[in-house]
Each structure stands twice: as structure tokens, then as C-alpha cells.
Design a protein around this motif. Sequence first.
Motif, PDB file in Angstrom:
ATOM      1  N   GLU A  14      -5.816  -5.764 -12.922  1.00 15.00           N
ATOM      2  CA  GLU A  14      -6.757  -5.780 -11.812  1.00 15.00           C
ATOM      3  C   GLU A  14      -6.061  -5.859 -10.452  1.00 15.00           C
ATOM      4  N   ARG A  15      -4.793  -6.198 -10.458  1.00 12.50           N
ATOM      5  CA  ARG A  15      -4.094  -6.314  -9.175  1.00 12.50           C
ATOM      6  C   ARG A  15      -3.603  -4.965  -8.647  1.00 12.50           C
ATOM      7  N   ILE A  16      -3.778  -3.898  -9.441  1.00 13.91           N
ATOM      8  CA  ILE A  16      -3.483  -2.547  -8.982  1.00 13.91           C
ATOM      9  C   ILE A  16      -4.808  -1.842  -8.711  1.00 13.91           C
ATOM     10  N   VAL A  17      -5.030  -1.445  -7.467  1.00 13.62           N
ATOM     11  CA  VAL A  17      -6.305  -0.867  -7.054  1.00 13.62           C
ATOM     12  C   VAL A  17      -6.108   0.627  -6.773  1.00 13.62           C
ATOM     13  N   PHE A  18      -6.761   1.457  -7.556  1.00 16.23           N
ATOM     14  CA  PHE A  18      -6.700   2.908  -7.363  1.00 16.23           C
ATOM     15  C   PHE A  18      -7.838   3.297  -6.423  1.00 16.23           C
ATOM     16  N   VAL A  19      -7.549   3.329  -5.150  1.00 15.27           N
ATOM     17  CA  VAL A  19      -8.577   3.481  -4.125  1.00 15.27           C
ATOM     18  C   VAL A  19      -9.175   4.878  -4.127  1.00 15.27           C
ATOM     19  N   GLY A  20      -8.341   5.901  -4.330  1.00 16.59           N
ATOM     20  CA  GLY A  20      -8.813   7.270  -4.200  1.00 16.59           C
ATOM     21  C   GLY A  20      -8.755   7.734  -2.757  1.00 16.59           C
ATOM     22  N   ALA A  21      -9.408   8.855  -2.479  1.00 19.86           N
ATOM     23  CA  ALA A  21      -9.421   9.400  -1.120  1.00 19.86           C
ATOM     24  C   ALA A  21     -10.354   8.576  -0.246  1.00 19.86           C
ATOM     25  N   VAL A  22      -9.992   8.382   1.008  1.00 19.12           N
ATOM     26  CA  VAL A  22     -10.808   7.626   1.955  1.00 19.12           C
ATOM     27  C   VAL A  22     -10.961   8.432   3.243  1.00 19.12           C
ATOM     28  N   ASN A  23     -12.046   8.173   3.959  1.00 14.76           N
ATOM     29  CA  ASN A  23     -12.292   8.871   5.222  1.00 14.76           C
ATOM     30  C   ASN A  23     -11.582   8.207   6.391  1.00 14.76           C
ATOM     31  N   ARG A  24     -11.539   6.871   6.404  1.00 18.74           N
ATOM     32  CA  ARG A  24     -10.925   6.140   7.519  1.00 18.74           C
ATOM     33  C   ARG A  24      -9.740   5.338   6.992  1.00 18.74           C
ATOM     34  N   VAL A  25      -8.606   6.027   6.897  1.00 17.33           N
ATOM     35  CA  VAL A  25      -7.429   5.388   6.318  1.00 17.33           C
ATOM     36  C   VAL A  25      -6.948   4.215   7.163  1.00 17.33           C
ATOM     37  N   SER A  26      -7.248   4.224   8.465  1.00 19.68           N
ATOM     38  CA  SER A  26      -6.785   3.142   9.336  1.00 19.68           C
ATOM     39  C   SER A  26      -7.344   1.794   8.906  1.00 19.68           C
TER      40      SER A  26
ATOM     41  N   GLY B 147       0.792  -1.227   0.000  1.00 18.81           N
ATOM     42  CA  GLY B 147       0.000   0.000   0.000  1.00 18.81           C
ATOM     43  C   GLY B 147       0.819   1.269   0.000  1.00 18.81           C
ATOM     44  N   HIS B 148       0.144   2.345  -0.372  1.00 20.20           N
ATOM     45  CA  HIS B 148       0.727   3.701  -0.358  1.00 20.20           C
ATOM     46  C   HIS B 148      -0.400   4.674  -0.067  1.00 20.20           C
ATOM     47  N   VAL B 149      -0.112   5.697   0.749  1.00 27.27           N
ATOM     48  CA  VAL B 149      -1.070   6.757   1.043  1.00 27.27           C
ATOM     49  C   VAL B 149      -0.405   8.089   0.739  1.00 27.27           C
ATOM     50  N   GLY B 150      -1.064   8.906  -0.070  1.00 30.83           N
ATOM     51  CA  GLY B 150      -0.498  10.219  -0.369  1.00 30.83           C
ATOM     52  C   GLY B 150      -1.191  10.850  -1.559  1.00 30.83           C
TER      53      GLY B 150
ATOM     54  N   LEU C 233      -3.370   1.930  -3.935  1.00 31.44           N
ATOM     55  CA  LEU C 233      -2.901   3.310  -4.002  1.00 31.44           C
ATOM     56  C   LEU C 233      -4.004   4.208  -3.454  1.00 31.44           C
ATOM     57  N   ILE C 234      -3.804   4.705  -2.237  1.00 29.33           N
ATOM     58  CA  ILE C 234      -4.822   5.468  -1.522  1.00 29.33           C
ATOM     59  C   ILE C 234      -4.508   6.951  -1.636  1.00 29.33           C
ATOM     60  N   GLY C 235      -5.473   7.709  -2.114  1.00 30.48           N
ATOM     61  CA  GLY C 235      -5.279   9.142  -2.277  1.00 30.48           C
ATOM     62  C   GLY C 235      -5.685   9.602  -3.662  1.00 30.48           C
ATOM     63  N   ASP C 236      -6.000  10.872  -3.769  1.00 31.00           N
ATOM     64  CA  ASP C 236      -6.408  11.454  -5.050  1.00 31.00           C
ATOM     65  C   ASP C 236      -5.398  12.520  -5.447  1.00 31.00           C
ATOM     66  N   GLY C 237      -5.480  12.968  -6.698  1.00 29.11           N
ATOM     67  CA  GLY C 237      -4.550  13.993  -7.164  1.00 29.11           C
ATOM     68  C   GLY C 237      -4.533  14.070  -8.673  1.00 29.11           C
ATOM     69  N   LYS C 238      -3.717  14.966  -9.168  1.00 29.33           N
ATOM     70  CA  LYS C 238      -3.745  15.307 -10.592  1.00 29.33           C
ATOM     71  C   LYS C 238      -3.331  14.167 -11.518  1.00 29.33           C
ATOM     72  N   ASP C 239      -2.543  13.196 -11.040  1.00 29.95           N
ATOM     73  CA  ASP C 239      -2.049  12.135 -11.919  1.00 29.95           C
ATOM     74  C   ASP C 239      -2.859  10.841 -11.832  1.00 29.95           C
ATOM     75  N   ARG C 240      -3.829  10.802 -10.955  1.00 27.90           N
ATOM     76  CA  ARG C 240      -4.533   9.538 -10.713  1.00 27.90           C
ATOM     77  C   ARG C 240      -5.255   9.030 -11.969  1.00 27.90           C
TER      78      ARG C 240
END
Length: 351
Positions: free
Chosen positions: A229-241, A178-181, A211-218
Amino acid sequence: MNPPNKIVHVNLSKSFRGGEFQTLALIKALHMQGVQQELVCRKNKPLAAQARQLADLKVTEVGGPLGGHGCRQDVQAGTVVHAHEARAVYWAWLENRIRRTPYLVTRRVINPIGSSWLTRKAYQAASALVAVSAFAAKVLQARVERPVAVVMDACRALPTLATNGQGLGPLPGAPRIGHVGEFDDAVKGQGLLIEAFLELLQTYPDARLFLIGDGKDRSAFMARYKDEERIVFVGAVNRVSEWLEQLDVFCFPSQMEALGSSVLEAMQMGVPVIVSDVGGLPELVGDQERGWMVSGRSPQVWAKAMQQVLQQAEQTQARVARAKEFVAGHQAHHMADQYRAIYAGLFDQRR
């Protein structure tokens, strides 16, 4: 040391990101310690909405660095202004020109400050300068040629599935990387992480990358890897924990970073972390004792680091334990204690 009578926090950001979270975290921690406070923030922006939910906090909404000074006739002696971001520095400087109120500046980024006359004056007139890492302090000190203190940002208290009662549900795949940013590849390096993950798939074909988070390159990356399918572009989330606690490895291949609060949060949740050797990130993992540090931008090297984390269970757990111990010493009340000492020092200078 004599404490000031009141702290006026200033944050004029139009968005709500890490710096704004840290501003509120400090305000809450200082409130628990009985400190009288005020927040000056941008009118009708997310920070103002969040701040108005806090009890006993005066919130002054302004249109910009020139606003809110004329109405401040009730300013008491022993007030200290704390500027939390770049635009707030000019507000603090103007308040100092009007009322001689001492101010300090917290710098949470590592890009150089501007070279204009006003910028130089605003930073030079500050009674104290603070950075969130030793690296960020060194960058700022080279520009202003004066001492810069270090106060690391706090790790926020994150709920777990056991306490929030609204579980995300099991994430697919094994292992889960995972990655958050913010999705900004030039800064956060999501492209490198994806290439490294594709290398990892040769050893772990059932792995998933979140990949957790939103931004210009998403959107561009989603289009490029729409068939994987093994790469999941999650986007922004409210409860990252809820996402963090299910990860097996947290990767943070930033190309520049003053500190890296997302890394602190992963460490707090007990997730093994792999980071770039840039900016303030080495200060979080130490000499590899609280995580893994990777030099260079080779996908193969990053993939190898992931394999080491996954295959060396005993070493991984030892580093995770030391990481959690480190984070336990960087909570909001620790940050508040450090800032109170700085505030008191400024007030003593005025006496």
C-alpha cells in the motif's frame, strides 16, 4: 540580423506529449513577441485541438508529411519552416523542394536517425539543426556530420495550490518520494525506483512512493505490487504541480533521456531531484550542485541517495535554491529568444 516575416511550425505527432507542449510553448512565447506564425499539424489530433484555442494562429491540418503543400499558394517571402519532430522533417524537406523555403529541425530524442536516402537528404538539406541538450546534439552530429545548435526546452509555468484554488489535499506518508513520466520501465526505470524505495522502507517505514504517469508497463507493476500500500500508482494527472509540490524527493532513474522536462518541473517546484547520469540529465543538475546524480543501476545506491537528501537538510536546501535559479533562466521566452536568433540567421542566408 533581419527577422523572417513568418514562422511555419510543423509537428505531425498523433499524440500530445512533451514535444507538442514545447511546440505550443514556443508559439505562445513568439506570439507575445509579435511574430507571425502558422502551425501545420495532424488532422483531428490533440495538438490541433489545443492549437485552435490560440488567438491569431493559422492552423493547417494535414493527413501526413505529403499533405498541405498544394493549398499553400499564399506563402510569402521570408518564411522559415520549423520542424519539431521526425515526421515533420519530411514535410519541411518537401516544402523546401517546392518553394525553396529554408527550414530548421529540432531533435528532442537521442535515438539515431534512420539511414534511408530520404532521411539523410532531409537532414542534410536543413538550414539548421537543433537539439535540446549538448548530449543530444553530439548524438545527432555524429550521424549527420555537421554542426548542431543547442536550445534547451522550456520549463512550463506550473500553478501552485495557493493559486489554483483546488488543492489535491495532503498526501499520505512521510517522506514522500515521487516520479513523473511515461510508465515504460525499459526507458524510465520505474522498476529500479521501486526496488530502491523498498530498500528505503527499512529506514523510513512510513514513506510513500507516488508513480505519476500512464504507459504500457503500469498494469503489470500494479499487479506485482498490489499488496504494497505504500506504493501508489497514480496514473496520468491533469495538474501535476499539485503532486510535485508535496513531494520530499523526486527521482528520475531513466536509462536514456535527451533532456528530462519532468526534472525541470520538479526543480521549479523546489523539490530535491535525484537523476541518472545518462543523456542530457547531467546538464540539468550540473556537477551535483543542483541535485544528486547516481551512477549505475543499484537499488541500494539509489536508496542511499534518497537518504542523503532527507538527512542533509542544509545541503539539500542549497541545491534546491540553485536548481530554482537555473530553471528561472529556462522559461519559454528564453527559448523563443534563442530560436529567433536562429530564424534570423537563416533569413540572412537567403538575402
